[in-house]
Design a protein around this motif. Sequence first.
Motif, PDB file in Angstrom:
ATOM      1  N   SER A 111      23.558 -33.906   6.821  1.00  0.00           N
ATOM      2  CA  SER A 111      23.715 -33.301   5.497  1.00  0.00           C
ATOM      3  C   SER A 111      24.514 -32.004   5.591  1.00  0.00           C
ATOM      4  O   SER A 111      25.391 -31.728   4.763  1.00  0.00           O
ATOM      5  CB  SER A 111      22.344 -33.040   4.878  1.00  0.00           C
ATOM      6  OG  SER A 111      22.469 -32.380   3.645  1.00  0.00           O
ATOM      7  N   SER A 112      24.206 -31.207   6.616  1.00  0.00           N
ATOM      8  CA  SER A 112      24.968 -29.971   6.826  1.00  0.00           C
ATOM      9  C   SER A 112      26.421 -30.278   7.171  1.00  0.00           C
ATOM     10  O   SER A 112      27.341 -29.577   6.728  1.00  0.00           O
ATOM     11  CB  SER A 112      24.323 -29.142   7.933  1.00  0.00           C
ATOM     12  OG  SER A 112      25.044 -27.948   8.150  1.00  0.00           O
ATOM     13  N   LEU A 113      26.644 -31.349   7.933  1.00  0.00           N
ATOM     14  CA  LEU A 113      28.016 -31.756   8.257  1.00  0.00           C
ATOM     15  C   LEU A 113      28.786 -32.133   7.001  1.00  0.00           C
ATOM     16  O   LEU A 113      29.967 -31.769   6.846  1.00  0.00           O
ATOM     17  CB  LEU A 113      27.985 -32.934   9.243  1.00  0.00           C
ATOM     18  CG  LEU A 113      29.341 -33.552   9.582  1.00  0.00           C
ATOM     19  CD1 LEU A 113      30.252 -32.538  10.265  1.00  0.00           C
ATOM     20  CD2 LEU A 113      29.166 -34.795  10.456  1.00  0.00           C
ATOM     21  N   GLY A 114      28.138 -32.856   6.097  1.00  0.00           N
ATOM     22  CA  GLY A 114      28.806 -33.218   4.847  1.00  0.00           C
ATOM     23  C   GLY A 114      29.224 -32.004   4.040  1.00  0.00           C
ATOM     24  O   GLY A 114      30.324 -31.961   3.468  1.00  0.00           O
ATOM     25  N   ASP A 115      28.359 -30.981   4.010  1.00  0.00           N
ATOM     26  CA  ASP A 115      28.698 -29.754   3.281  1.00  0.00           C
ATOM     27  C   ASP A 115      29.885 -29.044   3.922  1.00  0.00           C
ATOM     28  O   ASP A 115      30.783 -28.550   3.218  1.00  0.00           O
ATOM     29  CB  ASP A 115      27.493 -28.820   3.238  1.00  0.00           C
ATOM     30  CG  ASP A 115      26.328 -29.401   2.441  1.00  0.00           C
ATOM     31  OD1 ASP A 115      26.576 -30.292   1.611  1.00  0.00           O
ATOM     32  OD2 ASP A 115      25.182 -28.965   2.658  1.00  0.00           O
ATOM     33  N   GLU A 116      29.901 -28.983   5.238  1.00  0.00           N
ATOM     34  CA  GLU A 116      31.000 -28.294   5.933  1.00  0.00           C
ATOM     35  C   GLU A 116      32.316 -29.051   5.790  1.00  0.00           C
ATOM     36  O   GLU A 116      33.382 -28.443   5.642  1.00  0.00           O
ATOM     37  CB  GLU A 116      30.649 -28.113   7.415  1.00  0.00           C
ATOM     38  CG  GLU A 116      29.490 -27.167   7.671  1.00  0.00           C
ATOM     39  CD  GLU A 116      29.797 -25.756   7.199  1.00  0.00           C
ATOM     40  OE1 GLU A 116      30.957 -25.326   7.304  1.00  0.00           O
ATOM     41  OE2 GLU A 116      28.862 -25.088   6.710  1.00  0.00           O
ATOM     42  N   LEU A 117      32.254 -30.376   5.820  1.00  0.00           N
ATOM     43  CA  LEU A 117      33.478 -31.165   5.641  1.00  0.00           C
ATOM     44  C   LEU A 117      34.035 -30.994   4.227  1.00  0.00           C
ATOM     45  O   LEU A 117      35.252 -30.937   4.027  1.00  0.00           O
ATOM     46  CB  LEU A 117      33.204 -32.638   5.927  1.00  0.00           C
ATOM     47  CG  LEU A 117      32.984 -33.015   7.398  1.00  0.00           C
ATOM     48  CD1 LEU A 117      32.564 -34.485   7.505  1.00  0.00           C
ATOM     49  CD2 LEU A 117      34.243 -32.780   8.228  1.00  0.00           C
ATOM     50  N   ALA A 118      33.141 -30.931   3.251  1.00  0.00           N
ATOM     51  CA  ALA A 118      33.587 -30.769   1.866  1.00  0.00           C
ATOM     52  C   ALA A 118      34.347 -29.458   1.683  1.00  0.00           C
ATOM     53  O   ALA A 118      35.294 -29.389   0.892  1.00  0.00           O
ATOM     54  CB  ALA A 118      32.396 -30.839   0.918  1.00  0.00           C
ATOM     55  N   LYS A 119      33.948 -28.409   2.412  1.00  0.00           N
ATOM     56  CA  LYS A 119      34.666 -27.140   2.328  1.00  0.00           C
ATOM     57  C   LYS A 119      36.100 -27.279   2.825  1.00  0.00           C
ATOM     58  O   LYS A 119      36.955 -26.487   2.449  1.00  0.00           O
ATOM     59  CB  LYS A 119      33.946 -26.069   3.150  1.00  0.00           C
ATOM     60  CG  LYS A 119      32.556 -25.720   2.640  1.00  0.00           C
ATOM     61  CD  LYS A 119      31.900 -24.705   3.559  1.00  0.00           C
ATOM     62  CE  LYS A 119      30.481 -24.385   3.115  1.00  0.00           C
ATOM     63  NZ  LYS A 119      29.810 -23.432   4.048  1.00  0.00           N
ATOM     64  N   ARG A 120      36.341 -28.265   3.661  1.00  0.00           N
ATOM     65  CA  ARG A 120      37.667 -28.464   4.241  1.00  0.00           C
ATOM     66  C   ARG A 120      38.369 -29.687   3.658  1.00  0.00           C
ATOM     67  O   ARG A 120      39.287 -30.236   4.257  1.00  0.00           O
ATOM     68  CB  ARG A 120      37.549 -28.595   5.755  1.00  0.00           C
ATOM     69  CG  ARG A 120      36.999 -27.334   6.420  1.00  0.00           C
ATOM     70  CD  ARG A 120      36.361 -27.623   7.755  1.00  0.00           C
ATOM     71  NE  ARG A 120      35.856 -26.419   8.414  1.00  0.00           N
ATOM     72  CZ  ARG A 120      34.689 -25.852   8.138  1.00  0.00           C
ATOM     73  NH1 ARG A 120      33.903 -26.381   7.201  1.00  0.00           N
ATOM     74  NH2 ARG A 120      34.291 -24.773   8.767  1.00  0.00           N
ATOM     75  N   ARG A 121      37.906 -30.138   2.497  1.00  0.00           N
ATOM     76  CA  ARG A 121      38.496 -31.277   1.783  1.00  0.00           C
ATOM     77  C   ARG A 121      38.452 -32.563   2.601  1.00  0.00           C
ATOM     78  O   ARG A 121      39.357 -33.376   2.581  1.00  0.00           O
ATOM     79  CB  ARG A 121      39.927 -30.983   1.350  1.00  0.00           C
ATOM     80  CG  ARG A 121      40.059 -29.944   0.254  1.00  0.00           C
ATOM     81  CD  ARG A 121      41.393 -30.011  -0.416  1.00  0.00           C
ATOM     82  NE  ARG A 121      41.598 -31.296  -1.066  1.00  0.00           N
ATOM     83  CZ  ARG A 121      42.725 -31.682  -1.635  1.00  0.00           C
ATOM     84  NH1 ARG A 121      43.768 -30.875  -1.636  1.00  0.00           N
ATOM     85  NH2 ARG A 121      42.831 -32.861  -2.197  1.00  0.00           N
ATOM     86  N   SER A 122      37.378 -32.732   3.361  1.00  0.00           N
ATOM     87  CA  SER A 122      37.123 -33.974   4.077  1.00  0.00           C
ATOM     88  C   SER A 122      35.756 -34.490   3.639  1.00  0.00           C
ATOM     89  O   SER A 122      35.035 -33.821   2.898  1.00  0.00           O
ATOM     90  CB  SER A 122      37.173 -33.749   5.590  1.00  0.00           C
ATOM     91  OG  SER A 122      38.438 -33.263   5.986  1.00  0.00           O
ATOM     92  N   LYS A 123      35.396 -35.660   4.136  1.00  0.00           N
ATOM     93  CA  LYS A 123      34.119 -36.231   3.695  1.00  0.00           C
ATOM     94  C   LYS A 123      33.611 -37.242   4.706  1.00  0.00           C
ATOM     95  O   LYS A 123      34.358 -37.708   5.593  1.00  0.00           O
ATOM     96  CB  LYS A 123      34.269 -36.904   2.328  1.00  0.00           C
ATOM     97  CG  LYS A 123      35.187 -38.117   2.335  1.00  0.00           C
ATOM     98  CD  LYS A 123      35.274 -38.742   0.948  1.00  0.00           C
ATOM     99  CE  LYS A 123      36.175 -39.975   0.946  1.00  0.00           C
ATOM    100  NZ  LYS A 123      36.257 -40.587  -0.377  1.00  0.00           N
ATOM    101  N   ILE A 124      32.316 -37.556   4.580  1.00  0.00           N
ATOM    102  CA  ILE A 124      31.703 -38.629   5.378  1.00  0.00           C
ATOM    103  C   ILE A 124      31.853 -39.926   4.603  1.00  0.00           C
ATOM    104  O   ILE A 124      31.299 -40.075   3.509  1.00  0.00           O
ATOM    105  CB  ILE A 124      30.224 -38.319   5.660  1.00  0.00           C
ATOM    106  CG1 ILE A 124      30.080 -37.008   6.436  1.00  0.00           C
ATOM    107  CG2 ILE A 124      29.586 -39.457   6.443  1.00  0.00           C
ATOM    108  CD1 ILE A 124      28.639 -36.589   6.674  1.00  0.00           C
ATOM    109  N   LEU A 125      32.617 -40.846   5.150  1.00  0.00           N
ATOM    110  CA  LEU A 125      32.870 -42.105   4.457  1.00  0.00           C
ATOM    111  C   LEU A 125      31.650 -43.029   4.512  1.00  0.00           C
ATOM    112  O   LEU A 125      31.333 -43.716   3.531  1.00  0.00           O
ATOM    113  CB  LEU A 125      34.076 -42.802   5.084  1.00  0.00           C
ATOM    114  CG  LEU A 125      34.509 -44.126   4.451  1.00  0.00           C
ATOM    115  CD1 LEU A 125      35.010 -43.897   3.028  1.00  0.00           C
ATOM    116  CD2 LEU A 125      35.584 -44.799   5.287  1.00  0.00           C
ATOM    117  N   TYR A 126      30.962 -43.042   5.650  1.00  0.00           N
ATOM    118  CA  TYR A 126      29.829 -43.967   5.802  1.00  0.00           C
ATOM    119  C   TYR A 126      28.789 -43.312   6.703  1.00  0.00           C
ATOM    120  O   TYR A 126      29.118 -42.753   7.751  1.00  0.00           O
ATOM    121  CB  TYR A 126      30.307 -45.283   6.413  1.00  0.00           C
ATOM    122  CG  TYR A 126      29.210 -46.298   6.640  1.00  0.00           C
ATOM    123  CD1 TYR A 126      28.488 -46.836   5.575  1.00  0.00           C
ATOM    124  CD2 TYR A 126      28.880 -46.723   7.930  1.00  0.00           C
ATOM    125  CE1 TYR A 126      27.480 -47.765   5.789  1.00  0.00           C
ATOM    126  CE2 TYR A 126      27.877 -47.659   8.149  1.00  0.00           C
ATOM    127  CZ  TYR A 126      27.181 -48.168   7.072  1.00  0.00           C
ATOM    128  OH  TYR A 126      26.173 -49.085   7.279  1.00  0.00           O
TER     129      TYR A 126
END
Length: 941
Positions: free
Chosen positions: A180-195
């Motif tokens: 969940s924390s990884l998803g938040d950090e990726l969103a800050k960098r315009r990336s995302k968890i696909l699956y």
Amino acid sequence: MEVTLHFWGIFCCLCSYALSKNVSARPDEVSIGALFTFNSTIGRVAKVAISAAVNDINDDPSILPGTKLVVQMQDSNCSGFVGIVQALQFMEKDTVAIVGPQSSVLAHIISHVANELQVPMMSFAATDPTLSSLQFPFFVRTTHSDHFQMASVADLVDYYGWKQVTAIFIDDDYGRSGISSLGDELAKRRSKILYKAAIRPGARKSEIVDLLVKVAMMESRVIILHANPDIGLTVFSLARNLGMTSSGYVWIATDWLGSFLDSSQHLDIGLLSTMQGVLTLRQHTENTRRKSMLASKWSTLMKRDNVDRRFLINSYGLYAYDTVWIIAHALDAFFTRGGNISFSIDPKLHEVVGGGLQLEAMTVFDGGRLLLERIRQVNFTGATGHVKFDSDGNLIRPSYDIVNIVGSGLRIIGYWSNYSGLSTATPETLYLKPANHSRENKKLYPAIWPGETTTRPRGWVFPNNGNEIRIGVPNRASYRQFVSAEKTEMVRGLCVDVFVAAINLLQYPVPYKFIPFGNGSENPSYAELINKILTNDFDAAIGDITIVTNRTRVVDFTQPYVESGLMVLTSVKRHSSSGWAFLQPFTISMWCVTGLFFLIIGTVVWMLEHRINDDFRGPPAKQIITVFWFSFSTLFFAHREDTRGTLGRFVIIIWLFVVLIVQSSYTASLTSILTVQQLSSPVTGIDSLVASDDPIGFQVGSFAENYLMRELGVPSSRLRALGSPEEYKQALELGPSKGGVAAIVDERPYVELFLTQHSKFAVVGSEFTKSGWGFAFPRDSPLAVDLSTSILALSENGDLQRIHDKWLASDVTSMSQSKEVDLDLESEQLQVYSFSGLFFICGVACLIALAIHAGILVRKFYEHSSSSSSAVSSERAALPTDGGSSGRSKLQAFLSFADRREIDTRRTAKNKAAALAGGEDHYVSGGSATSSNSVGTSASC
């Protein structure tokens, strides 16, 4: 001296007494607990490290003097239930602090007990970021939170340019919170968890295989593995069997793998073969003195603890060692400030009666809050480096090593710190410099990826699920040269050819199918086409789709392959030249200024040549005619009067140059007016169109409608939707008075194509927006980036222009541009400003010439006057003086002198000189009559 020594002795005695009282107030023994899984990668190292820390503290007289630190260790054996029971047992034994637990799952549960009984719980391995000091104030994390670890993973993903990742994690508090924390950090960098692929604790291999098969069918090839060593190693082994550790894949394992490999005394080649090219993290620790001492005596420590299996110390072992030292420093400060170890009955537990749990044995640590405060305030250098907590309860300076598994060993390719992000320099060196999070400052050494390649993997493929990419194509009713669909669902057009050519340049196959959008009888709505991508009805959309701001907020576009922009198309009237066309090249002010300068030049030349040139002398009427004739004859270089003076020739040369430029410009402008076809329209551009109240046409489905209403404020009542070139023509021919439109606002490619077939219309004004056509994809689609590169390649090799020439006439651009220029010529008359520089130079030349001429004339006048000054002064001495008449006589004399021809002036001067010489002889002999006669003779000359 004796008195001084006496007082000094008394002071030392008092200090010794006070110190002895303070030491005696400390207990002889303080008990702490330790709760973790002995038989685990972290637990095995932690057990040895904790024992070593207790021994070092008890052997150090500077810490806890007079008090022995005792630790009681309990093995939770990876069981949450067992861990809870053992934690409760610690609470029955007057334990002042607990080292542990190791598991984040267990920490969530025991933290409630620690809060109630006010016993600080010091965990060196529970990295769950949701274990907050706000919810659990007595939970103290003595390692770094996964919040920082996931920030480092997100920085890695962003550094290599990947936009989507797949997360494989263990389905417990530790795994879920970390991802969940990884998803938040990726969103800050315009990336995302696909699956997100969750593995239940204790899952069988068959379950993991099924999950990996699903992961392999996903689009993303960047896999983040956040698990424990048991499940993580199983995942790597099974992934290798499925071919998921080959070229094209990216595996990033969190620090569970780094700690496991660091603990292994001999790395298993077979095990390493399952994770070649994998990136993993390791908590970075400084090379401190305590760390070196602990590593040097590690083998001795394991023998002392009767450890059967040999292993090395890892970062979690170092944090476990420092955790015990944190408790020791806090207890020392606790006792120094008068703290006492005492326990009291919890009234809430006393109210719970019945059963055989003996809850009344668990007591509240009265000094728990004071000890917790001292723990938060510790500040020393431990085995891991500087040990200090920030205001949020986290250890300062979180940092990680970026490790690449290559061959039979590990290779550090860089570091990550919360201070400066990714870098090849160690965090200790960066702390000495200002923080710099700029993208240019981020750098890592080259990594070797799965498949033994140094080329950065693309990070994604098309999903291996047998489905093709669904591409929406607008089925246009007009301008079908750009894009159209046949009844057999066959699509064609310029846009389709560009897409096919671009996708053929990709280095990988792309399965796709075109799906027509629209009924073909009218142009579809392009806003609805874009929405189809958002609703997942289409995976992409191609065609004549304009890249505008509101669309870029919801989808990603490729590089534009056609330049576009809004233009104003209107009907124009042709008209022939009038009988007064020869006056049109110049404006009225230009005619006036030019005529004025002709007269000025004639006058200046007359003034310069009047005294020396007979052509500029004679009766006043003749001289006026000469001035007019000479000035206007220079227009045709036909002046017959010759200039003899240097100043006159200087002025004439400059004036003839000015005349040459003005005459050439006039001839060119008049030629254009008489020979080029003239067009006129009441609409001159978008500003005049918006300011009027006339109807405005736009193409059905175009974004021009919204632009006119929202950006330019045109009311919808003035807008008319037009669906075909025939409707364009009819509406423009009717005009606003007969139910048509005054002009049509449309994009440049459509207007250019329309003008190739209709010559009675033209573009007015200039293109007032700049945009282009592109292919639309979902946000963060990697295919959009690769297709943009292909479109640039098509533009560079000329294929894009060849596709354009295939579908559109080659003279489209030239025809539209020529009509736009013709409209501009009607109002482009020659202005005074265009020739202001020439007129200025000519005027300055005239002023300079006149100034020089005046100076010379004044000098000659005074020379002429001085020759007769003595005689004139003698006569004036005998006569009464009149100042006013004297000034007028001087002016009259000067004007008379300036009007004479220069040769006559010289002759007169000689006669005066001779007369004055004769008059002097008579005056000497006393003859006044001779003197008077001389003066009279001089005046008559």
